[in-house]
Design a protein around this motif. Structure first.
Motif, PDB file in Angstrom:
ATOM      1  N   GLY A 447      -7.106 -42.019  20.762  1.00 35.96           N
ATOM      2  CA  GLY A 447      -6.272 -42.752  19.796  1.00 35.96           C
ATOM      3  C   GLY A 447      -5.805 -41.846  18.658  1.00 35.96           C
ATOM      4  O   GLY A 447      -4.640 -41.910  18.227  1.00 35.96           O
ATOM      5  N   LEU A 448      -6.718 -40.999  18.190  1.00 40.36           N
ATOM      6  CA  LEU A 448      -6.352 -40.050  17.141  1.00 40.36           C
ATOM      7  C   LEU A 448      -5.297 -39.077  17.626  1.00 40.36           C
ATOM      8  O   LEU A 448      -4.365 -38.702  16.896  1.00 40.36           O
ATOM      9  CB  LEU A 448      -7.592 -39.290  16.658  1.00 40.36           C
ATOM     10  CG  LEU A 448      -8.661 -40.133  15.930  1.00 40.36           C
ATOM     11  CD1 LEU A 448      -9.880 -39.284  15.613  1.00 40.36           C
ATOM     12  CD2 LEU A 448      -8.071 -40.734  14.641  1.00 40.36           C
ATOM     13  N   PHE A 449      -5.449 -38.672  18.921  1.00 41.49           N
ATOM     14  CA  PHE A 449      -4.458 -37.750  19.477  1.00 41.49           C
ATOM     15  C   PHE A 449      -3.083 -38.405  19.547  1.00 41.49           C
ATOM     16  O   PHE A 449      -2.048 -37.785  19.225  1.00 41.49           O
ATOM     17  CB  PHE A 449      -4.910 -37.301  20.871  1.00 41.49           C
ATOM     18  CG  PHE A 449      -3.904 -36.449  21.570  1.00 41.49           C
ATOM     19  CD1 PHE A 449      -3.751 -35.101  21.231  1.00 41.49           C
ATOM     20  CD2 PHE A 449      -3.066 -36.980  22.551  1.00 41.49           C
ATOM     21  CE1 PHE A 449      -2.814 -34.320  21.870  1.00 41.49           C
ATOM     22  CE2 PHE A 449      -2.126 -36.202  23.175  1.00 41.49           C
ATOM     23  CZ  PHE A 449      -1.995 -34.860  22.857  1.00 41.49           C
ATOM     24  N   PHE A 454       2.532 -38.853  17.475  1.00 40.23           N
ATOM     25  CA  PHE A 454       3.683 -39.551  16.900  1.00 40.23           C
ATOM     26  C   PHE A 454       3.788 -39.354  15.373  1.00 40.23           C
ATOM     27  O   PHE A 454       4.590 -40.011  14.722  1.00 40.23           O
ATOM     28  CB  PHE A 454       3.574 -41.047  17.204  1.00 40.23           C
ATOM     29  CG  PHE A 454       3.834 -41.379  18.651  1.00 40.23           C
ATOM     30  CD1 PHE A 454       5.132 -41.387  19.149  1.00 40.23           C
ATOM     31  CD2 PHE A 454       2.786 -41.663  19.510  1.00 40.23           C
ATOM     32  CE1 PHE A 454       5.365 -41.701  20.472  1.00 40.23           C
ATOM     33  CE2 PHE A 454       3.030 -41.967  20.838  1.00 40.23           C
ATOM     34  CZ  PHE A 454       4.322 -41.975  21.333  1.00 40.23           C
ATOM     35  N   ARG A 455       3.060 -38.457  14.805  1.00 40.43           N
ATOM     36  CA  ARG A 455       3.121 -38.124  13.393  1.00 40.43           C
ATOM     37  C   ARG A 455       2.855 -39.333  12.503  1.00 40.43           C
ATOM     38  O   ARG A 455       3.446 -39.501  11.450  1.00 40.43           O
ATOM     39  CB  ARG A 455       4.494 -37.538  13.007  1.00 40.43           C
ATOM     40  CG  ARG A 455       4.906 -36.341  13.823  1.00 40.43           C
ATOM     41  CD  ARG A 455       4.000 -35.140  13.570  1.00 40.43           C
ATOM     42  NE  ARG A 455       4.447 -33.959  14.309  1.00 40.43           N
ATOM     43  CZ  ARG A 455       3.854 -32.788  14.230  1.00 40.43           C
ATOM     44  NH1 ARG A 455       2.790 -32.655  13.452  1.00 40.43           N
ATOM     45  NH2 ARG A 455       4.312 -31.757  14.917  1.00 40.43           N
TER      46      ARG A 455
END
Length: 552
Positions: A447-449, A454-455
């Motif tokens: 999820g963090l990735f 998507f900035r």
């Protein structure tokens, strides 16, 4: 019908007749067929003769052509009942003179002597109860005559062999009749008939020569009575001897006793110098069991149990991601068709279910053969024939069945495959929790990735101190779930290996116990039974011999 059912409870022969029964029952396939037939015939003869009682004593006059049997028969009877003359043979069938004939008919029927002379009141004297038979010539040209003599010689209670000066040394008489009856010396009398034809000075030496011949034939105790049927010389002495036998009422029992002793003498060599039993040596027993255990495939089964337990341990306690690999592959126990190979369904062992074990190798078969041969050689060592062969037959009688019996023994053994250690469940739950932790950590990092891709602004990321390092929580969850799960799987595998060794050794021990039963039932017990039968048979033969009694 056994001799025990006869009305002979008070007979002194009863223990020996019981021994004869045991010999007949144990003799099948152990005794020479001719000896076994003799024992059975004697059993039947004893049953019938004792049933007929001892009130009458059967005496036969037997001898060669021209010896004067019929003349002596008439002299003892006191009247001309038997035909005499120069024409030979004069006596074609046996005939009987019966003193006190009451109750003698069944006995004569058993003897199958149709020509009977009842002496009636004139015969009611010291010979009352005597049945005197005049037999055909033992050297008759008629075969039926000789067969008649042979038959009755086996049945009568006392035999008077009538010889004459010309043929007293006749080889046919001595070799065919007198020598075989050396065990019946106490029931034999030799009447040296026609002694009146021998010069007085030569009678003693001729009678002594006959006694010498008899002594050489182990018949030295047989009385020799010089008689003359024509002049009556010696007839009273012969009559007195017959009267003594009649008065004792023991001739029939003594005849049976002598028959039993003669049979015991013929059976004696099969017991050797000692009737002591052999036995199965402990080392031979262990070697047979070990050889059969090896031939049963116990080592292969034990190895399969170990591999199966290890694979099941990995499937139950391994990392869930790779656990399915151990479940997909069939276990070693399943490939061999061992009981308990499937955890689902009825896992109980059954001898009706065949395994897929390969047959015994040539080396294993050779070891079984060597073990059986060693067992036979030592168990039968020193035993006379036919016991070595009988022991060999007992040991190898089910040799062809052994592969099937061993496979059934393995199939019926509880190998412990269906039992699951309790710690498996605890480790499985713990592994599932660790896998879930790792999965949550992986999804968190994913999820963090995605947010970074998507900035998008990232949420605050918690962390923990691990040995002075600041480790993000999702990373820690992923690493901890994988690493701890792997370590736990490694420890579980080691514990599974220890359990596999224990289960392997337990499975082999239980298989050996089952094989031990097969060895006992198919090999060891039959050998012991044969050796026990030998002991019982030899004891019966010893009892059959009994003790000698004094001559009549």
């Amino acid at each position: 019908m056994t001799l025990l059912t006869r009305s002979t409870d008070s007979s002194p022969l009863r223990p020996r007749l019981e021994a004869l029964d045991r010999i007949v029952s144990l003799g099948d396939a152990r005794l020479d067929p001719a000896l076994l037939a003799t024992a059975r015939d004697l059993s039947g003869k004893a049953a019938q003769r004792l049933r007929l009682g001892a009130e009458h004593t059967v005496v036969a006059l037997a001898g060669t052509t021209g010896s004067g049997k019929s003349s002596l028969f008439n002299a003892l009877v006191g009247t001309e009942l038997a035909a005499t003359g120069l024409r030979r043979p004069m006596t074609s069938t046996a005939q009987a003179a019966v003193w006190n004939p009451d109750g003698a008919a069944p006995l004569l029927d058993w003897l199958d002597v149709p020509r009977r002379h009842h002496l009636g009141e004139e015969g009611a004297d010291d010979l009352a109860g005597l049945v005197l038979l005049d037999l055909p010539d033992v050297d008759s040209v008629q075969v039926s005559h000789r067969l008649e003599v042979d038959r009755l010689v086996e049945l009568v209670d006392l035999i008077v062999w009538v010889v004459d000066p010309q043929k007293y040394a006749d080889a046919a008489l001595h070799d065919r009749y007198l020598k075989p009856l050396r065990t019946h010396a106490e029931l034999t009398v030799v009447a040296f008939n026609q002694i009146d034809r021998v010069p007085v000075t030569g009678r003693s030496s001729m009678v002594d020569d006959l006694r010498r011949l008899l002594a050489d034939e182990e018949l030295g105790r047989v009385p020799v009575l010089p008689v003359s049927a024509r002049t009556g010389e010696g007839v009273p002495a012969l009559r007195a001897r017959l009267a003594g036998a009649v008065a004792e009422h023991e001739a029939s029992v003594r005849r049976l006793s002598a028959d039993l002793r003669a049979l015991a003498d013929r059976l004696g060599p099969m017991c050797g110098s000692s009737g002591s039993p052999g036995d199965v040596d402990r080392a031979d027993r262990a070697e047979v069991i070990s050889a059969l255990t090896e031939a049963s495939g116990a080592d292969a089964v034990a190895a399969a149990v170990a591999r199966t337990h290890r694979s099941r341990t990995r499937a139950a306690t391994g990392w869930p991601v790779t656990r399915w690999v151990a479940k997909v592959r069939p276990s070693a126990a399943t490939r061999l068709g061992l009981p308990g190979a499937r955890l689902s369904g009825d896992a109980s062992p059954s001898e009706l279910v065949r395994t897929s074990l390969p047959g015994a190798s040539a080396v294993q078969q050779a070891r079984v053969d060597t073990a059986l041969r060693g067992l036979v050689d030592r168990a039968g060592a020193g035993l006379p024939e036919p016991w070595p062969g009988l022991v060999n037959r007992a040991a190898n009688g089910r040799r062809d069945e052994l592969p099937d019996l061993l496979d059934r023994a393995v199939a019926g053994t509880d190998l412990g495959l269906s039992r699951r250690p309790h710690w498996w469940g605890f480790v499985r739950v713990l592994q599932n929790v660790l896998a879930l932790v790792a999965l949550v950590g992986a999804l968190w990092l994913l999820g963090l990735f995605v947010l970074d891709w998507f900035r998008l602004p990232e949420p605050p990321l918690p962390d923990v101190d691990v040995w002075s390092w600041r480790v993000p929580v999702p990373t820690g969850m992923l690493l901890a779930g994988v690493l701890v799960g792997w370590v736990l799987g490694f420890v579980g595998a080691r514990l599974g290996a220890l359990g596999a060794r224990r289960r392997s050794s337990g499975a082999r021990r239980r298989i050996r116990a089952r094989v031990e039963q097969v060895a006992a039932e198919a090999v060891l017990d039959p050998v012991r039974e044969e050796l026990t039968n030998r002991q019982e048979l030899c004891q019966a033969i010893t009892q059959l011999r009994g003790r000698r009694k004094s001559a009549l």
